[in-house]
Design a protein around this motif. Structure first.
Motif, short mmCIF file in Angstrom:
data_model
loop_
_atom_site.label_atom_id
_atom_site.label_comp_id
_atom_site.label_asym_id
_atom_site.label_seq_id
_atom_site.Cartn_x
_atom_site.Cartn_y
_atom_site.Cartn_z
N VAL A 100 0.72 -1.18 -0.23
CA VAL A 100 0.13 0.00 -0.32
C VAL A 100 1.06 1.43 0.01
CG1 VAL A 100 -1.86 0.99 1.04
CG2 VAL A 100 -1.72 -1.34 1.17
N GLU A 101 1.99 1.46 1.33
CA GLU A 101 2.39 2.26 0.69
C GLU A 101 3.60 2.39 -0.47
OE1 GLU A 101 5.30 2.34 4.16
OE2 GLU A 101 3.69 2.25 5.75
N LEU A 102 4.01 1.20 -0.99
CA LEU A 102 4.54 1.49 -2.15
C LEU A 102 3.91 1.65 -3.35
CD1 LEU A 102 7.28 -1.71 -1.81
CD2 LEU A 102 7.46 1.05 -1.61
N ILE A 103 2.42 1.71 -2.87
CA ILE A 103 2.04 2.16 -3.88
C ILE A 103 1.37 3.50 -4.31
CG2 ILE A 103 -0.70 2.04 -5.29
CD1 ILE A 103 -0.63 -0.99 -4.72
N HIS A 104 1.36 4.23 -3.35
CA HIS A 104 1.67 5.94 -2.76
C HIS A 104 2.16 6.18 -2.97
CE1 HIS A 104 -2.12 4.93 -0.47
NE2 HIS A 104 -2.81 5.87 -1.27
N VAL A 105 3.86 5.30 -3.27
CA VAL A 105 4.70 6.56 -3.66
C VAL A 105 5.71 5.90 -5.16
CG1 VAL A 105 7.51 6.30 -3.59
CG2 VAL A 105 6.44 6.08 -1.30
N LEU A 106 4.47 5.72 -5.45
CA LEU A 106 5.05 5.49 -7.04
C LEU A 106 4.05 5.23 -8.20
CD1 LEU A 106 5.93 1.65 -7.23
CD2 LEU A 106 7.63 3.14 -7.45
N GLY A 107 2.50 6.14 -7.59
CA GLY A 107 1.46 6.43 -7.60
C GLY A 107 0.97 6.28 -9.46
N ARG A 108 1.43 6.98 -10.42
CA ARG A 108 0.58 7.26 -11.22
C ARG A 108 1.75 6.17 -12.30
NH1 ARG A 108 -3.78 9.47 -12.60
NH2 ARG A 108 -5.11 11.01 -11.51
N ASN A 109 3.13 5.86 -11.30
CA ASN A 109 3.96 5.68 -12.42
C ASN A 109 3.26 3.93 -12.88
OD1 ASN A 109 6.02 5.80 -14.24
ND2 ASN A 109 7.22 4.35 -12.21
N VAL A 110 2.70 3.10 -12.00
CA VAL A 110 1.99 1.80 -11.97
C VAL A 110 1.39 2.10 -13.08
CG1 VAL A 110 1.35 0.05 -10.82
CG2 VAL A 110 2.31 1.57 -9.68
N ALA A 111 1.30 0.85 -14.18
CA ALA A 111 0.60 1.03 -15.10
C ALA A 111 0.31 -0.79 -15.35
CB ALA A 111 1.86 1.15 -16.61
N ASN A 112 0.43 -1.73 -14.62
CA ASN A 112 -0.26 -2.83 -14.57
C ASN A 112 0.38 -3.72 -13.61
OD1 ASN A 112 -1.46 -5.40 -16.01
ND2 ASN A 112 0.70 -6.27 -15.59
N VAL A 113 -0.50 -4.59 -12.88
CA VAL A 113 -0.43 -4.70 -11.44
C VAL A 113 -0.66 -6.54 -11.19
CG1 VAL A 113 -1.16 -5.13 -9.16
CG2 VAL A 113 -1.53 -3.04 -10.53
N HIS A 114 -0.12 -6.73 -10.58
CA HIS A 114 0.38 -8.42 -10.10
C HIS A 114 -0.61 -8.58 -8.84
CE1 HIS A 114 2.93 -9.45 -13.93
NE2 HIS A 114 2.50 -9.10 -14.13
N LEU A 115 -1.40 -9.58 -9.43
CA LEU A 115 -1.93 -10.43 -7.29
C LEU A 115 -1.06 -11.11 -6.54
CD1 LEU A 115 -5.41 -8.39 -8.05
CD2 LEU A 115 -3.25 -7.12 -7.11
N ARG A 116 -0.54 -11.51 -6.06
CA ARG A 116 -0.25 -12.54 -5.09
C ARG A 116 0.29 -12.06 -3.89
NH1 ARG A 116 3.90 -15.57 -8.11
NH2 ARG A 116 5.19 -14.27 -7.31
N ASP A 117 -0.31 -13.28 -2.81
CA ASP A 117 0.00 -12.37 -1.69
C ASP A 117 1.17 -13.47 -1.28
OD1 ASP A 117 -0.83 -11.91 1.10
OD2 ASP A 117 -2.37 -13.30 1.25
N ALA A 118 1.90 -13.04 0.24
CA ALA A 118 3.29 -12.77 0.59
C ALA A 118 3.23 -13.15 2.16
CB ALA A 118 4.29 -12.63 -0.89
N VAL A 119 4.41 -13.32 2.66
CA VAL A 119 5.39 -12.56 3.41
C VAL A 119 6.26 -12.41 3.58
CG1 VAL A 119 3.62 -13.98 5.47
CG2 VAL A 119 5.65 -14.85 4.55
N ILE A 120 7.06 -12.03 4.22
CA ILE A 120 8.34 -11.31 4.33
C ILE A 120 9.61 -12.98 4.12
CG2 ILE A 120 10.72 -10.99 5.24
CD1 ILE A 120 9.31 -8.76 6.63
N GLY A 121 10.18 -13.38 2.88
CA GLY A 121 10.99 -14.04 1.98
C GLY A 121 10.22 -15.02 1.15
#
Length: 178
Positions: A100-121
């Motif tokens: 969520v934070e990274l999306i706010h930082v990257l903003g309009r630079n995001v042009a495609n999104v891959h959705l998958r779940d994860a944890v650290i590692g």
């Protein structure tokens, strides 16, 4: 360049490439980082000018120069809008980032999104078994004006696994009322 030529022949509008692997042991990270940024800027320019194709770079991505949150931000700052981001929620989370934070930082630079779940590692988890805040991801994408594609990534290896993971994903996302 051969891939871009093939993409043009097929009528492809966007091509996704990786940010570039960690430097070899005999290479300094900063030098490798600078080389990869220059390479991607040139490739993005050529993709657009010579082939009419938008270059997307999958950064964040694990085991690349844009894996850790600070490196992701540094990479996109250095790119200066030369290419667009293929944002992967699992890779953002894998190295300790907050999607969520990274999306706010990257903003309009995001042009495609891959959705998958994860944890650290571990970036290969079924939806609902990791730490990705998908409701927050969708909200953040709305806030930055994202109107592109979403790619569901199911980590199964067989049709049976895929069917089970798809059923779990349907239930998981249905409960969110997105």
């Amino acid at each position: 360049i051969e891939v871009l030529n093939l993409a043009r022949m097929l009528g492809v509008e966007m091509v996704i490439v990786g940010a570039g692997v960690y430097p070899p042991s005999d290479c300094v990270y900063a030098e490798r980082f600078d080389q990869l940024v220059a390479y991607h800027k040139d490739l993005a320019k050529r993709a657009g000018e010579e082939f009419g194709i938008q270059l997307l770079i999958e950064a964040p991505h694990r085991k690349t120069v844009a894996e850790k949150p600070e490196d992701i931000i540094r990479f996109w700052d250095a790119m200066q809008g030369a290419a667009k981001c293929n944002f992967d929620t699992s890779h953002a989370t894998y190295a300790g980032g907050d999607a969520v934070e990274l999306i706010h930082v990257l903003g309009r630079n995001v042009a495609n999104v891959h959705l998958r779940d994860a944890v650290i590692g571990n970036s290969l988890l079924p939806y609902g078994q990791g730490n990705v805040d998908f409701a927050g991801v969708f909200q953040a994408l709305r806030e930055v004006g994202y109107s592109g594609n979403f790619v569901l990534e199911l980590p199964g290896n067989t049709q049976t696994e895929g069917d089970q993971l798809l059923s779990l994903a349907e239930d998981y996302f249905a409960d969110m009322h997105i």
